[in-house]
Design an enzyme around this catalytic site. Sequence first.
Site, PDB file in Angstrom:
ATOM      1  N   CYS A 191       0.857  -1.182   0.000  1.00  0.00           N
ATOM      2  CA  CYS A 191       0.000   0.000   0.000  1.00  0.00           C
ATOM      3  C   CYS A 191       0.892   1.230   0.000  1.00  0.00           C
ATOM      4  CB  CYS A 191      -1.022  -0.019   1.136  1.00  0.00           C
ATOM      5  SG  CYS A 191      -0.349   0.202   2.767  1.00  0.00           S
TER       6      CYS A 191
ATOM      7  N   CYS B 186      -4.589  -0.452  -1.871  1.00  0.00           N
ATOM      8  CA  CYS B 186      -4.974   0.955  -1.861  1.00  0.00           C
ATOM      9  C   CYS B 186      -6.434   1.128  -2.259  1.00  0.00           C
ATOM     10  CB  CYS B 186      -4.107   1.738  -2.835  1.00  0.00           C
ATOM     11  SG  CYS B 186      -2.370   1.323  -2.728  1.00  0.00           S
TER      12      CYS B 186
ATOM     13  N   CYS C  40      -0.616   4.437  -5.819  1.00  0.00           N
ATOM     14  CA  CYS C  40      -0.652   3.032  -5.448  1.00  0.00           C
ATOM     15  C   CYS C  40       0.551   2.397  -6.137  1.00  0.00           C
ATOM     16  CB  CYS C  40      -1.961   2.399  -5.923  1.00  0.00           C
ATOM     17  SG  CYS C  40      -2.335   0.845  -5.104  1.00  0.00           S
TER      18      CYS C  40
END
Length: 134
Positions: free
Chosen positions: A11, A83, A90
């Site tokens: 993430c 994300c 991302c």
Amino acid sequence: MENKKTIYFLCTGNSCRSQMAEAWGKKYLGDNWNVYSAGIEAHGVNPNAIKAMNEVNIDITNQTSDIIDANILNRADLVVTLCSHADSVCPSTPPDVNRVHWGFDDPAGKEWSEFQRVRDEIGERIKRFSETGE
């Protein structure tokens, strides 16, 4: 048995979502998978992520917040980006990497209940993956 596959949860800041995913991954997938997490940046493990996982008896205090490691990324059997659509950044992955996207809202800076909700959603998603392979 070291023929484990490698799963890499990514993430933005490796602070909340990917930390929780790493912990759930170790719980549900640890027998068959090496489980790692990282971010584009390393923001440190969010104290509320630690607290949220403690509520479900999973201790992540020894997990570290890491920047994406190209070696792990390139040899991973599966890369999972976590994300939300709200995240402008991302992680991108090389085209030959097997990547899937499981989007979750970023609970950072939000109400405590958001941490609990996202924790449970990530846990359910990884549990389902452990049972179905999808």
